[in-house]
Motif scaffolding. Sequence first.
Motif, PDB file in Angstrom:
ATOM      1  N   GLN A 332       0.830  -1.201   0.000  1.00  0.00           N
ATOM      2  CA  GLN A 332       0.000   0.000   0.000  1.00  0.00           C
ATOM      3  C   GLN A 332       0.864   1.250   0.000  1.00  0.00           C
ATOM      4  OE1 GLN A 332      -3.482   0.002  -0.232  1.00  0.00           O
ATOM      5  NE2 GLN A 332      -3.016   2.132  -0.741  1.00  0.00           N
ATOM      6  N   ALA A 333       1.962   1.212   0.716  1.00  0.00           N
ATOM      7  CA  ALA A 333       2.887   2.350   0.734  1.00  0.00           C
ATOM      8  C   ALA A 333       3.406   2.630  -0.667  1.00  0.00           C
ATOM      9  CB  ALA A 333       4.045   2.076   1.682  1.00  0.00           C
ATOM     10  N   LEU A 334       3.761   1.574  -1.384  1.00  0.00           N
ATOM     11  CA  LEU A 334       4.263   1.749  -2.748  1.00  0.00           C
ATOM     12  C   LEU A 334       3.178   2.328  -3.643  1.00  0.00           C
ATOM     13  CD1 LEU A 334       6.514   1.412  -4.791  1.00  0.00           C
ATOM     14  CD2 LEU A 334       5.817  -0.974  -5.108  1.00  0.00           C
ATOM     15  N   THR A 335       1.943   1.856  -3.482  1.00  0.00           N
ATOM     16  CA  THR A 335       0.825   2.391  -4.269  1.00  0.00           C
ATOM     17  C   THR A 335       0.619   3.868  -3.980  1.00  0.00           C
ATOM     18  OG1 THR A 335      -0.295   0.250  -4.331  1.00  0.00           O
ATOM     19  CG2 THR A 335      -1.653   2.204  -4.696  1.00  0.00           C
ATOM     20  N   ASN A 336       0.610   4.225  -2.695  1.00  0.00           N
ATOM     21  CA  ASN A 336       0.357   5.611  -2.307  1.00  0.00           C
ATOM     22  C   ASN A 336       1.468   6.546  -2.764  1.00  0.00           C
ATOM     23  OD1 ASN A 336      -2.033   4.917  -0.990  1.00  0.00           O
ATOM     24  ND2 ASN A 336      -1.040   4.618   0.971  1.00  0.00           N
ATOM     25  N   MET A 337       2.718   6.116  -2.605  1.00  0.00           N
ATOM     26  CA  MET A 337       3.835   6.987  -2.984  1.00  0.00           C
ATOM     27  C   MET A 337       3.938   7.111  -4.505  1.00  0.00           C
ATOM     28  SD  MET A 337       4.748   8.166  -0.197  1.00  0.00           S
ATOM     29  CE  MET A 337       5.909   9.281  -0.997  1.00  0.00           C
ATOM     30  N   THR A 338       3.595   6.055  -5.209  1.00  0.00           N
ATOM     31  CA  THR A 338       3.572   6.141  -6.676  1.00  0.00           C
ATOM     32  C   THR A 338       2.493   7.131  -7.114  1.00  0.00           C
ATOM     33  OG1 THR A 338       4.331   3.849  -6.865  1.00  0.00           O
ATOM     34  CG2 THR A 338       3.293   4.833  -8.811  1.00  0.00           C
ATOM     35  N   GLU A 339       1.348   7.087  -6.426  1.00  0.00           N
ATOM     36  CA  GLU A 339       0.261   8.041  -6.703  1.00  0.00           C
ATOM     37  C   GLU A 339       0.722   9.466  -6.404  1.00  0.00           C
ATOM     38  OE1 GLU A 339      -4.127   9.264  -4.862  1.00  0.00           O
ATOM     39  OE2 GLU A 339      -3.216   7.351  -4.320  1.00  0.00           O
ATOM     40  N   TYR A 357      10.585   7.327   1.322  1.00  0.00           N
ATOM     41  CA  TYR A 357       9.557   6.296   1.498  1.00  0.00           C
ATOM     42  C   TYR A 357       9.253   5.554   0.201  1.00  0.00           C
ATOM     43  CZ  TYR A 357       8.639   7.472   6.346  1.00  0.00           C
ATOM     44  OH  TYR A 357       8.765   7.646   7.699  1.00  0.00           O
ATOM     45  N   LEU A 358       9.323   6.262  -0.920  1.00  0.00           N
ATOM     46  CA  LEU A 358       9.148   5.562  -2.197  1.00  0.00           C
ATOM     47  C   LEU A 358      10.267   4.542  -2.376  1.00  0.00           C
ATOM     48  CD1 LEU A 358       7.802   5.113  -4.940  1.00  0.00           C
ATOM     49  CD2 LEU A 358       9.182   7.008  -5.841  1.00  0.00           C
ATOM     50  N   GLY A 359      11.499   4.978  -2.131  1.00  0.00           N
ATOM     51  CA  GLY A 359      12.640   4.077  -2.301  1.00  0.00           C
ATOM     52  C   GLY A 359      12.579   2.880  -1.376  1.00  0.00           C
ATOM     53  N   LYS A 360      12.205   3.106  -0.108  1.00  0.00           N
ATOM     54  CA  LYS A 360      12.139   1.998   0.842  1.00  0.00           C
ATOM     55  C   LYS A 360      11.023   1.020   0.482  1.00  0.00           C
ATOM     56  CE  LYS A 360      12.892   3.203   5.256  1.00  0.00           C
ATOM     57  NZ  LYS A 360      12.869   3.990   6.509  1.00  0.00           N
ATOM     58  N   ALA A 361       9.909   1.562  -0.012  1.00  0.00           N
ATOM     59  CA  ALA A 361       8.811   0.689  -0.445  1.00  0.00           C
ATOM     60  C   ALA A 361       9.223  -0.120  -1.666  1.00  0.00           C
ATOM     61  CB  ALA A 361       7.563   1.522  -0.740  1.00  0.00           C
ATOM     62  N   GLN A 362       9.958   0.511  -2.580  1.00  0.00           N
ATOM     63  CA  GLN A 362      10.445  -0.208  -3.762  1.00  0.00           C
ATOM     64  C   GLN A 362      11.437  -1.294  -3.362  1.00  0.00           C
ATOM     65  OE1 GLN A 362      11.851   3.296  -5.803  1.00  0.00           O
ATOM     66  NE2 GLN A 362      10.142   3.292  -7.260  1.00  0.00           N
ATOM     67  N   LEU A 363      12.243  -0.998  -2.366  1.00  0.00           N
ATOM     68  CA  LEU A 363      13.213  -1.994  -1.893  1.00  0.00           C
ATOM     69  C   LEU A 363      12.492  -3.230  -1.362  1.00  0.00           C
ATOM     70  CD1 LEU A 363      16.317  -2.233  -1.524  1.00  0.00           C
ATOM     71  CD2 LEU A 363      15.982  -1.489   0.833  1.00  0.00           C
ATOM     72  N   LYS A 364      11.399  -3.011  -0.622  1.00  0.00           N
ATOM     73  CA  LYS A 364      10.621  -4.133  -0.098  1.00  0.00           C
ATOM     74  C   LYS A 364       9.974  -4.936  -1.225  1.00  0.00           C
ATOM     75  CE  LYS A 364      11.173  -3.389   4.344  1.00  0.00           C
ATOM     76  NZ  LYS A 364      11.889  -4.364   5.218  1.00  0.00           N
ATOM     77  N   ALA A 365       9.715  -4.255  -2.341  1.00  0.00           N
ATOM     78  CA  ALA A 365       9.089  -4.926  -3.482  1.00  0.00           C
ATOM     79  C   ALA A 365      10.119  -5.563  -4.411  1.00  0.00           C
ATOM     80  CB  ALA A 365       8.233  -3.929  -4.263  1.00  0.00           C
ATOM     81  N   GLY A 366      11.397  -5.468  -4.042  1.00  0.00           N
ATOM     82  CA  GLY A 366      12.447  -6.068  -4.859  1.00  0.00           C
ATOM     83  C   GLY A 366      12.881  -5.226  -6.042  1.00  0.00           C
ATOM     84  N   GLN A 367      12.463  -3.973  -6.065  1.00  0.00           N
ATOM     85  CA  GLN A 367      12.838  -3.078  -7.172  1.00  0.00           C
ATOM     86  C   GLN A 367      14.136  -2.336  -6.783  1.00  0.00           C
ATOM     87  OE1 GLN A 367       9.402  -0.587  -7.899  1.00  0.00           O
ATOM     88  NE2 GLN A 367       8.029  -2.336  -8.071  1.00  0.00           N
ATOM     89  N   ASP A 368      15.228  -3.094  -6.754  1.00  0.00           N
ATOM     90  CA  ASP A 368      16.473  -2.599  -6.174  1.00  0.00           C
ATOM     91  C   ASP A 368      16.996  -1.327  -6.830  1.00  0.00           C
ATOM     92  OD1 ASP A 368      16.280  -4.841  -4.637  1.00  0.00           O
ATOM     93  OD2 ASP A 368      17.805  -5.977  -5.710  1.00  0.00           O
ATOM     94  N   SER A 369      17.091  -1.346  -8.143  1.00  0.00           N
ATOM     95  CA  SER A 369      17.691  -0.200  -8.842  1.00  0.00           C
ATOM     96  C   SER A 369      16.869   1.067  -8.649  1.00  0.00           C
ATOM     97  CB  SER A 369      17.835  -0.503 -10.336  1.00  0.00           C
ATOM     98  OG  SER A 369      18.704  -1.598 -10.529  1.00  0.00           O
ATOM     99  N   LEU A 370      15.553   0.951  -8.791  1.00  0.00           N
ATOM    100  CA  LEU A 370      14.679   2.103  -8.580  1.00  0.00           C
ATOM    101  C   LEU A 370      14.769   2.588  -7.134  1.00  0.00           C
ATOM    102  CD1 LEU A 370      11.479   0.941 -10.512  1.00  0.00           C
ATOM    103  CD2 LEU A 370      13.070   2.735 -11.202  1.00  0.00           C
ATOM    104  N   ALA A 371      14.804   1.630  -6.220  1.00  0.00           N
ATOM    105  CA  ALA A 371      14.849   1.967  -4.795  1.00  0.00           C
ATOM    106  C   ALA A 371      16.101   2.761  -4.472  1.00  0.00           C
ATOM    107  CB  ALA A 371      14.807   0.694  -3.959  1.00  0.00           C
ATOM    108  N   VAL A 372      17.233   2.277  -4.940  1.00  0.00           N
ATOM    109  CA  VAL A 372      18.501   2.942  -4.635  1.00  0.00           C
ATOM    110  C   VAL A 372      18.531   4.345  -5.216  1.00  0.00           C
ATOM    111  CG1 VAL A 372      20.971   2.907  -5.101  1.00  0.00           C
ATOM    112  CG2 VAL A 372      19.807   0.818  -4.367  1.00  0.00           C
TER     113      VAL A 372
END
Length: 569
Positions: A332-339, A357-372
């Motif tokens: 949900q955090a990733l959805t909200n921050m993307t919005e 928070y977007l980066g940390k949510a992406q990290l939890k979703a396995g989106q390493d490059s975007l997260a970093v």
Amino acid sequence: MKISKKAITLNLGLVLMGSAVFAQNLNDAKKAIDAEQYQKATSMLKSLVSSQASNGENYYNLGLVYLKTGYIDSARAVFTKGITADAKNNLNLIGLGEADMLSNNPTSAKTNFDKAIELGKKDYKTYLNVGKAYLAQDKPTDDVSKPDFTNALANITKADELDTKDKDAEVFLALGDAYALQKKNSEALGPYMRVGDVDPTNRRAKTQIGKMYKESRAFPEGEKELQDVIAADPNYGPAYRELGELYLQWSSFGTDQEKAKKGIENYKKYLDLTDKSLESQLRYAQFLFYAKDFQTLEQVATALQVPANSSKAVVVARLKGWAAYENKNYPQALTNMTEFFAKEKDKTKILGNDYLYLGKAQLKAGQDSLAVGNIIEATKIDSNNADALAEAGLALYKAKKYAKSADIYSLAIKYNPNGKGSLTNYYYLGQNRYYESAFLQRDKKPINTAGLVEADSALSHLNKISPEFALAYVTRARIANLLDDKTNPKYASIPYFEKYISLVKPEEVATNKTYLVESYDYLGAFYADKDKAKAVDYLNKSIALDPAGPFATAKLKELQAPAAKGKGK
């Protein structure tokens, strides 16, 4: 028809009573406006406009409520009706001028103000209200409407000169406001204090004094002023708001949880006493974030009803995203921050926390490059976010993505070379670079020599700052082995293994078993043909920790075997 004197007296009494009721109602409406009870004030003023349709002051005050709540077009319509209903009253011309100021149209504003002054140039209230209109602003941080302090002070000063008996507290209140809005608190203090002399029942001036103490970080003094206001009038909402803001700042924005909770309690009381405007609810949500009450924050932010095209929808998406992450609701955090990022078109308004928070949510979703990438952006804005870089590095380390993890720890060191957690960052940079090359060597690929040099440099720095950081020496020994010339070895790892062993305390042996066995085995092998007694000692220590360890047992047996007899003897 003959009218008796008694009838005349009765009628006159009714007229006077009606005026008294009207005056009382208008005064109550003004008090409601001052207390930020805008819905109540609107209802009262609409009733007055209906029952006293020829009195321009009713329209003027109703229009002011619309301006204060952001309905500029509605305010204009009311002011225009007021001019028609009471053409000799200049208040609604001043109201139109204030609407012009809020619409960033100072030329039109001056035209309306000049007309108003022409109608009432001898009345100090004319200049007072014009001066207050020049102070008009939507919000203190609004980029469109800006107060015109020069014209505001000129008109308020003129009002002060005409009010020769200093009988109107509103003049001093306006003077205080003109200075306070410029952050000239020293100049504002005198006028605000005069308000209390003229009108001891005025609550706003004392509230403003409490606010100025807060801005000067004189928290106990500000607390007293605001509590005095509340003691005198427990229903005066703005005092609770300022007291809440004071406690929040006094808590160092959540560091002192007890004061932060007091901030929440007082701000909630303010909401309960006022109209719960969207702005005030959003500020309450920010209080909850700073006080780390993320469960309530997510509930409050989710319940907020905001039109999709409103600029406030962006802020709500932000708060929902922050709260969802803190509540471990990562998808949900990733959805909200993307919005949020989709809605916020002005990149200058994006905060470090938004990227974080977007980066940390992406990290939890396995989106390493975007997260970093987003965490790096967060750290560029606020170096305190380097902690999140370390967090990302640790997640990649645990996922055995050692090269990526090392790159992140390198950035964490860049942005936080000496701060909290920095020593651990140096250690993990060394660990990652070691494992990166160890696996490359296992797979018969060239090792990352530059990375190993970087790792040893980081660990060397760590040992200079913290000589007792034992594990750093093990990693340095391993790195030295990887870098050693296999045809002409220098055995640079030996002093590191020995140093490590010397630092391990007896009570730490159990938790260091694996590294100690590795160190004893390596040293036992190294000294086998140089110092047999020392080699045997190291190997026995290895066996004592790990009796099933294959290397030490075999090597010790080899060293203790009798020498083979020469032929022919």
